[in-house]
Design a protein around this motif. Structure first.
Motif, PDB file in Angstrom:
ATOM      1  N   LYS A 177      19.194 -37.551 -13.207  1.00 53.07           N
ATOM      2  CA  LYS A 177      19.500 -36.254 -12.488  1.00 53.07           C
ATOM      3  C   LYS A 177      21.151 -35.923 -12.617  1.00 53.07           C
ATOM      4  N   PRO A 178      21.293 -34.509 -12.717  1.00 56.90           N
ATOM      5  CA  PRO A 178      22.728 -34.209 -12.797  1.00 56.90           C
ATOM      6  C   PRO A 178      23.469 -34.596 -11.678  1.00 56.90           C
ATOM      7  N   GLU A 179      24.778 -35.067 -11.792  1.00 57.25           N
ATOM      8  CA  GLU A 179      25.482 -35.440 -10.723  1.00 57.25           C
ATOM      9  C   GLU A 179      26.002 -34.399  -9.802  1.00 57.25           C
ATOM     10  N   ASN A 180      26.121 -34.542  -8.414  1.00 53.46           N
ATOM     11  CA  ASN A 180      26.011 -33.412  -7.388  1.00 53.46           C
ATOM     12  C   ASN A 180      27.499 -33.638  -6.964  1.00 53.46           C
ATOM     13  N   ASN A 181      28.540 -32.781  -7.487  1.00 55.74           N
ATOM     14  CA  ASN A 181      29.851 -32.895  -7.009  1.00 55.74           C
ATOM     15  C   ASN A 181      30.476 -31.536  -6.864  1.00 55.74           C
ATOM     16  N   TYR A 182      31.602 -31.457  -6.560  1.00 54.87           N
ATOM     17  CA  TYR A 182      32.267 -30.080  -6.348  1.00 54.87           C
ATOM     18  C   TYR A 182      32.429 -29.430  -7.748  1.00 54.87           C
ATOM     19  N   ILE A 183      32.483 -30.312  -8.773  1.00 58.07           N
ATOM     20  CA  ILE A 183      32.519 -29.545 -10.305  1.00 58.07           C
ATOM     21  C   ILE A 183      31.340 -28.816 -10.680  1.00 58.07           C
ATOM     22  N   THR A 184      30.194 -29.603 -10.547  1.00 59.63           N
ATOM     23  CA  THR A 184      28.824 -29.229 -10.854  1.00 59.63           C
ATOM     24  C   THR A 184      28.673 -27.992 -10.089  1.00 59.63           C
ATOM     25  N   ARG A 185      28.747 -28.081  -8.469  1.00 58.46           N
ATOM     26  CA  ARG A 185      28.492 -27.005  -7.735  1.00 58.46           C
ATOM     27  C   ARG A 185      29.122 -25.680  -8.292  1.00 58.46           C
ATOM     28  N   MET A 186      30.419 -25.890  -8.652  1.00 59.45           N
ATOM     29  CA  MET A 186      31.311 -24.989  -8.953  1.00 59.45           C
ATOM     30  C   MET A 186      30.686 -24.096 -10.507  1.00 59.45           C
ATOM     31  N   TRP A 187      30.145 -24.900 -11.308  1.00 59.29           N
ATOM     32  CA  TRP A 187      29.827 -24.387 -12.371  1.00 59.29           C
ATOM     33  C   TRP A 187      28.370 -23.770 -12.046  1.00 59.29           C
ATOM     34  N   LYS A 188      27.676 -24.385 -11.270  1.00 61.82           N
ATOM     35  CA  LYS A 188      26.442 -23.501 -10.988  1.00 61.82           C
ATOM     36  C   LYS A 188      26.431 -22.210 -10.146  1.00 61.82           C
ATOM     37  N   ALA A 189      27.608 -22.117  -9.379  1.00 60.54           N
ATOM     38  CA  ALA A 189      27.759 -20.842  -8.853  1.00 60.54           C
ATOM     39  C   ALA A 189      28.104 -19.895  -9.896  1.00 60.54           C
ATOM     40  N   CYS A 190      28.802 -20.269 -10.944  1.00 60.16           N
ATOM     41  CA  CYS A 190      28.942 -19.428 -11.931  1.00 60.16           C
ATOM     42  C   CYS A 190      27.789 -19.018 -12.967  1.00 60.16           C
ATOM     43  N   GLY A 191      26.852 -19.638 -12.651  1.00 55.84           N
ATOM     44  CA  GLY A 191      25.635 -19.683 -13.522  1.00 55.84           C
ATOM     45  C   GLY A 191      25.393 -20.533 -14.562  1.00 55.84           C
ATOM     46  N   LEU A 192      26.170 -21.614 -14.495  1.00 56.76           N
ATOM     47  CA  LEU A 192      25.865 -22.765 -15.675  1.00 56.76           C
ATOM     48  C   LEU A 192      25.500 -23.865 -14.893  1.00 56.76           C
ATOM     49  N   GLU A 193      24.267 -24.072 -14.842  1.00 58.55           N
ATOM     50  CA  GLU A 193      23.638 -25.141 -14.115  1.00 58.55           C
ATOM     51  C   GLU A 193      23.172 -26.383 -14.869  1.00 58.55           C
ATOM     52  N   ALA A 194      23.595 -27.634 -14.257  1.00 58.06           N
ATOM     53  CA  ALA A 194      23.421 -28.742 -15.252  1.00 58.06           C
ATOM     54  C   ALA A 194      21.732 -29.219 -15.066  1.00 58.06           C
ATOM     55  N   VAL A 195      21.057 -29.294 -16.064  1.00 59.82           N
ATOM     56  CA  VAL A 195      19.746 -29.973 -16.190  1.00 59.82           C
ATOM     57  C   VAL A 195      19.452 -31.436 -15.856  1.00 59.82           C
ATOM     58  N   HIS A 196      20.548 -32.088 -16.622  1.00 59.79           N
ATOM     59  CA  HIS A 196      20.356 -33.601 -16.297  1.00 59.79           C
ATOM     60  C   HIS A 196      21.920 -34.359 -16.384  1.00 59.79           C
ATOM     61  N   ALA A 197      22.054 -35.670 -16.501  1.00 54.03           N
ATOM     62  CA  ALA A 197      23.497 -36.130 -16.266  1.00 54.03           C
ATOM     63  C   ALA A 197      23.943 -35.752 -17.427  1.00 54.03           C
ATOM     64  N   GLY A 198      23.423 -35.730 -18.646  1.00 57.57           N
ATOM     65  CA  GLY A 198      24.197 -35.424 -19.897  1.00 57.57           C
ATOM     66  C   GLY A 198      24.949 -33.978 -19.631  1.00 57.57           C
ATOM     67  N   ASP A 199      24.210 -32.962 -19.259  1.00 63.94           N
ATOM     68  CA  ASP A 199      24.970 -31.701 -19.048  1.00 63.94           C
ATOM     69  C   ASP A 199      26.224 -31.816 -17.707  1.00 63.94           C
ATOM     70  N   SER A 200      25.488 -32.669 -16.693  1.00 64.77           N
ATOM     71  CA  SER A 200      26.923 -32.770 -15.858  1.00 64.77           C
ATOM     72  C   SER A 200      27.980 -33.472 -16.282  1.00 64.77           C
ATOM     73  N   GLN A 201      27.655 -34.457 -17.218  1.00 69.59           N
ATOM     74  CA  GLN A 201      28.931 -35.020 -17.805  1.00 69.59           C
ATOM     75  C   GLN A 201      29.628 -34.021 -18.754  1.00 69.59           C
ATOM     76  N   ALA A 202      28.834 -33.293 -19.578  1.00 71.60           N
ATOM     77  CA  ALA A 202      29.688 -32.267 -20.473  1.00 71.60           C
ATOM     78  C   ALA A 202      30.490 -31.322 -19.355  1.00 71.60           C
ATOM     79  N   LEU A 203      29.932 -31.019 -18.243  1.00 68.52           N
ATOM     80  CA  LEU A 203      30.638 -29.831 -17.416  1.00 68.52           C
ATOM     81  C   LEU A 203      31.937 -30.575 -16.797  1.00 68.52           C
TER      82      LEU A 203
END
Length: 430
Positions: free
Chosen positions: A377-403
């Motif tokens: 599962k993607p990491e849940n931290n303030y950075i991934t939450r910030m991107w999600k609020a902008c419309g860029l949501e991580a699907v898996h941990a590879g995405d969250s690492q990229a973000l």
């Protein structure tokens, strides 16, 4: 704004009027060349036509032509290969080290591009390009995230190589040091790495079968067996277990000529008790005690679940009723949570699978590293939450690492010109 001129040249955002040199030669840019991030000319292997004649060489870019002289390029043979000098202000002629004149072209960035760039740099909203994110094609986002994930793999491989060099090529030791660092879970990561580097792991391996002796060494080297209390932990070391650890460490300290690290390196303020370094060190001691060759076992593991079992760790019984030395707490088994183990897989196991696979020319390990990230599962931290609020949501941990890579390596240093999202932002002229 020289960086912006680089961007205009790289992406050929030239005015519609014909391009000419300052002495009237027509210019046709066939290939702007490859951007050079290191010392030397700004673009390598450019292809241009001057009055219809093809030239292949390097291109240098400055705000002012006189910067060529100010930077002493006219005295440096490394710049003799420059076939065109680009500047927004041609205030003097320039030459190679042998005195030959170099053709120059005046180039300005479009006003809309400057306005967009200034908005990116100065915007109060973060990330500044948030408006364009929902409009991005899915294929572009997918491609950019894959590229960022590859960049992060390479970056972490370099960090592993540094630790490997310090360990004289001992992969197991480098793995345990990286694992220990990530047991700090951000707040105490630096302290954990400094701590474990102070422990002569090869020397203490003969005591690996004795968990009590391992705890004595681990806690003693962390400075937690020092009778002096820190400002952050006012615990008084008085109980029987602690006294035994102190006595054992005194013996082992003399035997191995150990030098404990400073207690003040550790941070306890605003930490949940389960994350106290005392508990994490006890869990690490149990892992080190249980497995003689943890990296080898990790490399053999074929699934995420099997790795989770390898990293599952509980502290010794003393810590069931303690978070720090000498202070009793409600009884609770201190074991790593599934989410904590998954973070260790993301930040330790996956990078080592990739780095070891690359070092040993075993692509199956590198592929497994990517597969593990896609299964987590993607990491849940303030950075991934910030991107999600902008419309860029991580699907898996590879995405969250990229973000994470995107924010730290592009957004934070304001490298908008090198980001594909920034490129899309610049394309919008309104």
């Amino acid at each position: 704004m020289e960086q912006l001129l680089h961007y205009v040249w790289k992406h050929r955002l030239f005015p519609l009027k014909p391009l000419t040199t300052t002495d009237g030669q027509t210019i046709e840019v066939i290939d702007p060349g490859l951007a050079n991030p290191n010392a030397g000319p700004d673009f390598f292997n450019a292809k241009i036509k001057l009055n219809g004649v093809l030239w292949v060489g390097n291109v240098e870019i400055h705000l002012h032509a006189s910067d060529w002289i100010r930077h002493h390029h006219n005295e440096d043979p490394a710049y003799d290969s420059v076939i065109l000098h680009v500047a927004s202000d041609i205030d003097q002629s320039i030459t190679r080290s042998n005195g030959e004149l170099i053709p120059q072209m005046e180039l300005h960035y479009p006003s809309y591009l400057l306005n967009q760039y200034q908005e990116l740099i100065r915007a109060d909203h973060y990330p500044a390009c948030y408006k364009v994110i929902p409009t991005l094609p899915k294929l572009l986002v997918h491609s950019w995230l894959n590229t960022l994930q590859a960049e992060r793999f390479e970056q972490k491989t370099q960090q592993i190589q540094v630790r490997l060099d310090r360990c004289n090529g001992d992969w197991e030791a480098a793995f345990f040091i990286t694992l220990a660092r990530n047991f700090g879970f951000g707040t105490n990561s630096e302290a954990f790495e400094l701590w474990v580097q102070s422990i002569p792991l090869p020397a203490i391996n003969k005591h690996r079968d004795d968990l009590f002796q391992l705890e004595a060494i681990f806690f003693g080297m962390a400075g937690f067996l020092d009778s002096k209390a820190s400002e952050e932990d006012e615990t008084v070391l008085t109980d029987e277990y602690t006294a035994k650890l102190q006595k054992e460490f005194a013996y082992l300290k003399h035997k191995f000529e150990l030098k404990p690290s400073a207690f003040y390196q550790w941070k306890l303020l605003r930490l949940r008790p389960a994350n106290f370094p005392h508990v994490r060190i006890a869990q690490l001691a149990q892992l080190y005690h249980r497995s003689g060759r943890l990296l080898s076992e990790v490399l053999d593991a074929q699934s995420v679940e099997s790795v989770r079992l390898l990293l599952k760790a509980e502290s010794s019984t003393y810590w069931n009723t303690h978070y720090t030395f000498g202070e009793i707490s409600p009884s609770h088994v201190k074991s790593l949570s599934k989410s904590s183990i998954d973070l260790l897989i993301i930040n330790t196991v996956v990078p080592f699978l990739y780095a070891y696979g690359k070092h040993k020319a075993k692509p199956q390990l590198m592929e497994r590293a990517s597969r593990f990230l896609e299964e987590l599962k993607p990491e849940n931290n303030y950075i991934t939450r910030m991107w999600k609020a902008c419309g860029l949501e991580a699907v898996h941990a590879g995405d969250s690492q990229a973000l994470l890579q995107l924010k730290k390596n592009y957004c934070d240093p304001k490298k908008c010109l090198y980001c594909r999202i920034g490129f899309e932002f610049f394309k919008k002229k309104e």
